[in-house]
Design a protein around this motif. Sequence first.
Motif, PDB file in Angstrom:
ATOM      1  N   LEU A   1       0.829  -1.211   0.000  1.00 48.89           N
ATOM      2  CA  LEU A   1       0.000   0.000   0.000  1.00 48.89           C
ATOM      3  C   LEU A   1       0.864   1.262   0.000  1.00 48.89           C
ATOM      4  N   ILE A   2       1.960   1.239   0.733  1.00 45.81           N
ATOM      5  CA  ILE A   2       2.870   2.392   0.758  1.00 45.81           C
ATOM      6  C   ILE A   2       3.483   2.616  -0.626  1.00 45.81           C
ATOM      7  N   THR A   3       3.912   1.528  -1.254  1.00 41.36           N
ATOM      8  CA  THR A   3       4.493   1.618  -2.594  1.00 41.36           C
ATOM      9  C   THR A   3       3.457   2.122  -3.594  1.00 41.36           C
ATOM     10  N   LEU A   4       2.247   1.585  -3.491  1.00 32.03           N
ATOM     11  CA  LEU A   4       1.154   1.995  -4.384  1.00 32.03           C
ATOM     12  C   LEU A   4       0.862   3.486  -4.233  1.00 32.03           C
ATOM     13  N   ALA A   5       0.788   3.945  -2.987  1.00 34.77           N
ATOM     14  CA  ALA A   5       0.503   5.359  -2.728  1.00 34.77           C
ATOM     15  C   ALA A   5       1.610   6.243  -3.292  1.00 34.77           C
ATOM     16  N   THR A   6       2.862   5.827  -3.136  1.00 38.85           N
ATOM     17  CA  THR A   6       3.995   6.616  -3.625  1.00 38.85           C
ATOM     18  C   THR A   6       3.978   6.737  -5.143  1.00 38.85           C
ATOM     19  N   VAL A   7       3.796   5.609  -5.829  1.00 39.50           N
ATOM     20  CA  VAL A   7       3.789   5.601  -7.292  1.00 39.50           C
ATOM     21  C   VAL A   7       2.608   6.421  -7.825  1.00 39.50           C
ATOM     22  N   HIS A   8       1.450   6.244  -7.218  1.00 38.67           N
ATOM     23  CA  HIS A   8       0.265   6.963  -7.678  1.00 38.67           C
ATOM     24  C   HIS A   8       0.410   8.464  -7.464  1.00 38.67           C
ATOM     25  N   PHE A   9       0.975   8.868  -6.331  1.00 39.03           N
ATOM     26  CA  PHE A   9       1.120  10.291  -6.056  1.00 39.03           C
ATOM     27  C   PHE A   9       2.096  10.948  -7.028  1.00 39.03           C
ATOM     28  N   ILE A  10       3.162  10.243  -7.371  1.00 37.26           N
ATOM     29  CA  ILE A  10       4.117  10.758  -8.355  1.00 37.26           C
ATOM     30  C   ILE A  10       3.422  10.927  -9.706  1.00 37.26           C
ATOM     31  N   ALA A  11       2.591   9.950 -10.063  1.00 41.88           N
ATOM     32  CA  ALA A  11       1.853  10.031 -11.329  1.00 41.88           C
ATOM     33  C   ALA A  11       0.869  11.202 -11.323  1.00 41.88           C
ATOM     34  N   LEU A  12       0.239  11.463 -10.182  1.00 47.07           N
ATOM     35  CA  LEU A  12      -0.710  12.572 -10.080  1.00 47.07           C
ATOM     36  C   LEU A  12      -0.037  13.907 -10.347  1.00 47.07           C
ATOM     37  N   MET A  13       1.199  14.060  -9.895  1.00 44.72           N
ATOM     38  CA  MET A  13       1.896  15.328 -10.043  1.00 44.72           C
ATOM     39  C   MET A  13       2.406  15.564 -11.460  1.00 44.72           C
ATOM     40  N   SER A  14       2.369  14.522 -12.295  1.00 44.22           N
ATOM     41  CA  SER A  14       2.817  14.683 -13.673  1.00 44.22           C
ATOM     42  C   SER A  14       1.778  15.476 -14.462  1.00 44.22           C
ATOM     43  N   PRO A  15       2.209  16.497 -15.215  1.00 42.21           N
ATOM     44  CA  PRO A  15       1.247  17.296 -15.997  1.00 42.21           C
ATOM     45  C   PRO A  15       0.495  16.434 -17.004  1.00 42.21           C
ATOM     46  N   GLY A  16      -0.784  16.686 -17.149  1.00 46.65           N
ATOM     47  CA  GLY A  16      -1.627  15.944 -18.066  1.00 46.65           C
ATOM     48  C   GLY A  16      -2.975  16.613 -18.179  1.00 46.65           C
ATOM     49  N   PRO A  17      -3.947  15.976 -18.833  1.00 50.77           N
ATOM     50  CA  PRO A  17      -5.265  16.592 -19.002  1.00 50.77           C
ATOM     51  C   PRO A  17      -5.983  16.879 -17.689  1.00 50.77           C
ATOM     52  N   ASP A  18      -5.817  16.026 -16.680  1.00 52.22           N
ATOM     53  CA  ASP A  18      -6.465  16.260 -15.385  1.00 52.22           C
ATOM     54  C   ASP A  18      -5.924  17.529 -14.743  1.00 52.22           C
ATOM     55  N   PHE A  19      -4.611  17.643 -14.728  1.00 55.35           N
ATOM     56  CA  PHE A  19      -3.949  18.818 -14.148  1.00 55.35           C
ATOM     57  C   PHE A  19      -4.381  20.088 -14.889  1.00 55.35           C
ATOM     58  N   ALA A  20      -4.362  20.013 -16.218  1.00 53.67           N
ATOM     59  CA  ALA A  20      -4.727  21.184 -17.025  1.00 53.67           C
ATOM     60  C   ALA A  20      -6.179  21.590 -16.797  1.00 53.67           C
ATOM     61  N   LEU A  21      -7.058  20.611 -16.624  1.00 49.76           N
ATOM     62  CA  LEU A  21      -8.474  20.912 -16.419  1.00 49.76           C
ATOM     63  C   LEU A  21      -8.683  21.687 -15.121  1.00 49.76           C
ATOM     64  N   VAL A  22      -8.014  21.276 -14.061  1.00 49.03           N
ATOM     65  CA  VAL A  22      -8.137  21.967 -12.778  1.00 49.03           C
ATOM     66  C   VAL A  22      -7.576  23.379 -12.882  1.00 49.03           C
ATOM     67  N   VAL A  23      -6.398  23.515 -13.464  1.00 52.81           N
ATOM     68  CA  VAL A  23      -5.768  24.833 -13.588  1.00 52.81           C
ATOM     69  C   VAL A  23      -6.655  25.782 -14.383  1.00 52.81           C
ATOM     70  N   GLN A  24      -7.142  25.319 -15.522  1.00 53.13           N
ATOM     71  CA  GLN A  24      -7.951  26.171 -16.392  1.00 53.13           C
ATOM     72  C   GLN A  24      -9.226  26.643 -15.704  1.00 53.13           C
ATOM     73  N   ASN A  25      -9.961  25.723 -15.118  1.00 52.93           N
ATOM     74  CA  ASN A  25     -11.295  26.058 -14.615  1.00 52.93           C
ATOM     75  C   ASN A  25     -11.291  26.656 -13.219  1.00 52.93           C
ATOM     76  N   ALA A  26     -10.353  26.248 -12.374  1.00 51.22           N
ATOM     77  CA  ALA A  26     -10.259  26.882 -11.066  1.00 51.22           C
ATOM     78  C   ALA A  26      -9.838  28.336 -11.217  1.00 51.22           C
ATOM     79  N   THR A  27      -8.925  28.583 -12.151  1.00 48.31           N
ATOM     80  CA  THR A  27      -8.478  29.949 -12.401  1.00 48.31           C
ATOM     81  C   THR A  27      -9.626  30.827 -12.881  1.00 48.31           C
ATOM     82  N   ARG A  28     -10.430  30.302 -13.779  1.00 47.30           N
ATOM     83  CA  ARG A  28     -11.483  31.121 -14.390  1.00 47.30           C
ATOM     84  C   ARG A  28     -12.771  31.150 -13.582  1.00 47.30           C
ATOM     85  N   PHE A  29     -13.180  30.026 -13.010  1.00 48.92           N
ATOM     86  CA  PHE A  29     -14.505  29.947 -12.396  1.00 48.92           C
ATOM     87  C   PHE A  29     -14.499  29.868 -10.878  1.00 48.92           C
TER      88      PHE A  29
END
Length: 220
Positions: free
Chosen positions: A7-35
């Motif tokens: 579980l610790i390994t899974l959490a570490t790998v997943h969190f690193i993947a979350l921080m990688s720029p992608g469509p999810d990251f861009a969606l939050v940045v775009q819409n939180a900034t504007r709305f």
Amino acid sequence: MNEVSILITLATVHFIALMSPGPDFALVVQNATRFGRQTGIYIALGLSLGILTHAIFSVTGVSYIVHQHPTLFALLKGAGGSYLLYLGLGALFVTWKHWRVPSASIVADNAMMLANKRLAFCRGFMTNLLNPKALVFFISLMSSLVPVGMSTVGKSAALIIIWGLSFTWFAMLAWLLTRPAMQSGLRRISRYIDMLCGVVFTLLGATILYQLVMINFVMT
């Protein structure tokens, strides 16, 4: 390796993947900034539940079946690529249409687009769910880190960790972007953020569709 280590390994790998720029990251940045913050939080909730859905599908074997079935996987790729292309072209069109309009006026004109909680949630959920790369990622993640013989409690804990990390990360990102000191500055460049996110979504969607067409062309 015991289940706690897994579980610790899974959490570490997943969190690193979350921080990688992608469509999810861009969606939050775009819409939180504007709305605003509320929209960002609901998009974060939608994204995290899309991620949880992929994780559940991977644990139960549904994602593996889809990935191994060429027609089903091609349909998912087509739907995902088309949706990202739709988001990208939509963002570029709005940016072009309002390029000479003050950013504050654009926010007021478009507030109804994502001010609705359900629309914000659905956009986040669909953006992640229809991302074929997310499906492949979770197949790899779960098959390599979550053994078949893992207990039900362990698998449930893995799903909770994946959802919790996802929601926390994207919600924190939305919160940071909508702090008053940062919000005022970001609002002034929101059109450039929209343009950049539009380009990212368009390129990702077009690339997925191009790859799909080329694969089918080679196969025929």
